[in-house]
Write a protein that holds these residues in place. Sequence first.
Motif, short mmCIF file in Angstrom:
data_model
loop_
_atom_site.label_atom_id
_atom_site.label_comp_id
_atom_site.label_asym_id
_atom_site.label_seq_id
_atom_site.Cartn_x
_atom_site.Cartn_y
_atom_site.Cartn_z
N VAL A 124 26.45 -27.97 -87.38
CA VAL A 124 25.35 -27.13 -87.86
C VAL A 124 25.86 -25.70 -87.99
CG1 VAL A 124 23.01 -26.30 -87.42
CG2 VAL A 124 23.69 -28.60 -86.63
N VAL A 125 25.62 -25.10 -89.17
CA VAL A 125 25.97 -23.70 -89.36
C VAL A 125 24.77 -22.97 -89.96
CG1 VAL A 125 28.42 -24.21 -89.67
CG2 VAL A 125 26.95 -24.05 -91.67
N ALA A 126 24.65 -21.68 -89.68
CA ALA A 126 23.53 -20.87 -90.17
C ALA A 126 24.07 -19.70 -90.97
CB ALA A 126 22.67 -20.38 -89.01
N LEU A 127 23.27 -19.24 -91.92
CA LEU A 127 23.71 -18.18 -92.82
C LEU A 127 23.12 -16.82 -92.45
CD1 LEU A 127 23.52 -20.05 -96.24
CD2 LEU A 127 25.37 -19.97 -94.56
N GLY A 128 22.91 -16.62 -91.15
CA GLY A 128 22.39 -15.34 -90.68
C GLY A 128 22.53 -15.25 -89.18
N SER A 129 22.19 -14.10 -88.60
CA SER A 129 22.30 -13.89 -87.17
C SER A 129 21.16 -14.57 -86.44
CB SER A 129 22.30 -12.40 -86.84
OG SER A 129 23.44 -11.77 -87.35
N ASP A 189 20.42 -21.74 -72.48
CA ASP A 189 21.19 -22.98 -72.51
C ASP A 189 21.54 -23.43 -73.92
OD1 ASP A 189 20.97 -23.11 -69.73
OD2 ASP A 189 19.06 -24.18 -69.85
N ALA A 190 21.13 -22.67 -74.92
CA ALA A 190 21.37 -23.09 -76.31
C ALA A 190 22.83 -22.90 -76.68
CB ALA A 190 20.49 -22.27 -77.25
N ALA A 191 23.32 -23.80 -77.54
CA ALA A 191 24.69 -23.68 -78.03
C ALA A 191 24.79 -22.45 -78.93
CB ALA A 191 25.07 -24.94 -78.81
N GLU A 192 25.95 -21.81 -78.91
CA GLU A 192 26.19 -20.65 -79.77
C GLU A 192 26.41 -21.13 -81.19
OE1 GLU A 192 25.93 -17.14 -80.51
OE2 GLU A 192 26.86 -16.99 -78.52
N LEU A 193 25.49 -20.78 -82.08
CA LEU A 193 25.57 -21.24 -83.46
C LEU A 193 26.80 -20.67 -84.17
CD1 LEU A 193 21.95 -20.97 -84.92
CD2 LEU A 193 23.47 -22.94 -85.16
N THR A 194 27.46 -21.51 -84.92
CA THR A 194 28.44 -21.02 -85.88
C THR A 194 27.65 -20.45 -87.05
OG1 THR A 194 30.05 -22.71 -85.22
CG2 THR A 194 30.37 -21.66 -87.37
N ILE A 239 32.16 -13.92 -89.85
CA ILE A 239 31.70 -15.24 -89.43
C ILE A 239 31.91 -15.38 -87.93
CG2 ILE A 239 32.10 -17.73 -89.61
CD1 ILE A 239 32.95 -17.26 -92.51
N LEU A 240 30.85 -15.74 -87.22
CA LEU A 240 30.97 -16.00 -85.79
C LEU A 240 31.32 -17.48 -85.61
CD1 LEU A 240 30.49 -14.75 -82.92
CD2 LEU A 240 28.25 -15.83 -83.00
N ASP A 241 32.44 -17.73 -84.97
CA ASP A 241 32.92 -19.12 -84.86
C ASP A 241 31.92 -20.04 -84.16
OD1 ASP A 241 35.24 -18.60 -86.22
OD2 ASP A 241 36.39 -18.13 -84.43
N GLY A 242 31.35 -19.59 -83.06
CA GLY A 242 30.34 -20.39 -82.37
C GLY A 242 30.86 -21.72 -81.87
N GLU A 243 29.90 -22.63 -81.58
CA GLU A 243 30.22 -23.91 -80.96
C GLU A 243 29.70 -25.10 -81.76
OE1 GLU A 243 29.79 -22.59 -76.29
OE2 GLU A 243 27.94 -23.00 -77.45
N THR A 244 29.16 -24.86 -82.95
CA THR A 244 28.42 -25.93 -83.61
C THR A 244 29.09 -26.46 -84.88
OG1 THR A 244 27.05 -24.31 -84.78
CG2 THR A 244 26.21 -25.14 -82.67
N LEU A 245 30.31 -26.03 -85.16
CA LEU A 245 31.07 -26.57 -86.28
C LEU A 245 32.32 -27.21 -85.75
CD1 LEU A 245 31.68 -26.98 -89.30
CD2 LEU A 245 32.73 -24.70 -89.31
N GLY A 246 32.45 -28.54 -86.00
CA GLY A 246 33.62 -29.26 -85.54
C GLY A 246 34.09 -30.25 -86.58
#
Length: 348
Positions: free
Chosen positions: A278-283, A290-295, A335-342
């Motif tokens: 899951v990736v998002a196009l904004g902050s 406890d939420a995952a850090e969005l990519t 782009i913030l790498d986050g934890e939700t793109l693998g």
Amino acid sequence: MTRSDTGRITQQRIAQLAGVSQSTVSFVLNGRSDGSVRIPQDTRDRILKVIEETGYVADPSARRLAGADNHILGVFTYEPAFPTESLDFYTPLLAGIEAGAETVGSDLLLFTSAPVSGGRRELFHERNRLRLADGVLLLGVEMDPDELARLVAENFRVVAVGRRDTPGIPYVGIDYASAAGELLRRAGGLGHREVIFLHRSSLGESVLDRRRGVVDGAREAGLALTDRTTDGTDVEADWTAVRESGATLLVVEEPDLAAALLELAVRDGVSVPSDLSVVALGSASRPGADAAELTRLQPPRAELGERAVELLARILADGDAVPAAERRVLLPCPILDGETLGAAAVAR
């Protein structure tokens, strides 16, 4: 003599008290001289003393008509800036504008009297006070191109915050298209082949830029793209569409919707990013502890506001001397790498 002795203090009253003409007071107030008018220093000092004693404050609209700067920058928002749902978008932007105004030594004037129709304000209306400011910053996802064209035709000094298609409108925007395209290319490199894109229905340039970046990036990465328009009010329906699409990558324009869909994924035992990226196009706005850090894209909104003020200040100072190429600026979008793109999930 004080203000309380005279009631409302005007330039005419200042002239009477100082024993000079009103035009002489105007020349002193505006710091102007046409070369033929020479005002003796003792006359200037006498006028300035009366101004100080009476507490006179010049009418800002009169000063603007006289060609003098008030050191006031206006801010006009097409959408209300302070409702709770807007705070996460506008807060960093307004903070940047405030910092920029402080740097250039100007005050800010927020125009709020414009009537709101359909969630948007009208720039031109019977209570229009734009000329109280030396120049105006324009904020909003969607702006009326006819109003923007009128600003150009009437030589208003404005800068739009965000890219605009209207010819002649200066702007500072964010290069959403390049950043969104890069996200899709990264996903392609991780083996994703099926993607579903959830986005709003809007003709705002920033929205169209993000959409263009996703479409172009998917094509370049060889991804099959499923497109879904949503206003985010029926998250369950959006989640059902995601599950039925068979996509291994979910691209969501609105980060709040992305966060809500992540919660449904947890509820249904869908692992992110093992089963679904899951990736998002904004902050993101206010992620839970406890939420995952969005990519996601991380648009530099504070810098955007500050740079817009800098451009407006240049235009106010230098006018047409500011090159056309420097009146329209796009900032890179990190782009913030986050934890939700693998890596893409293995077909189940």
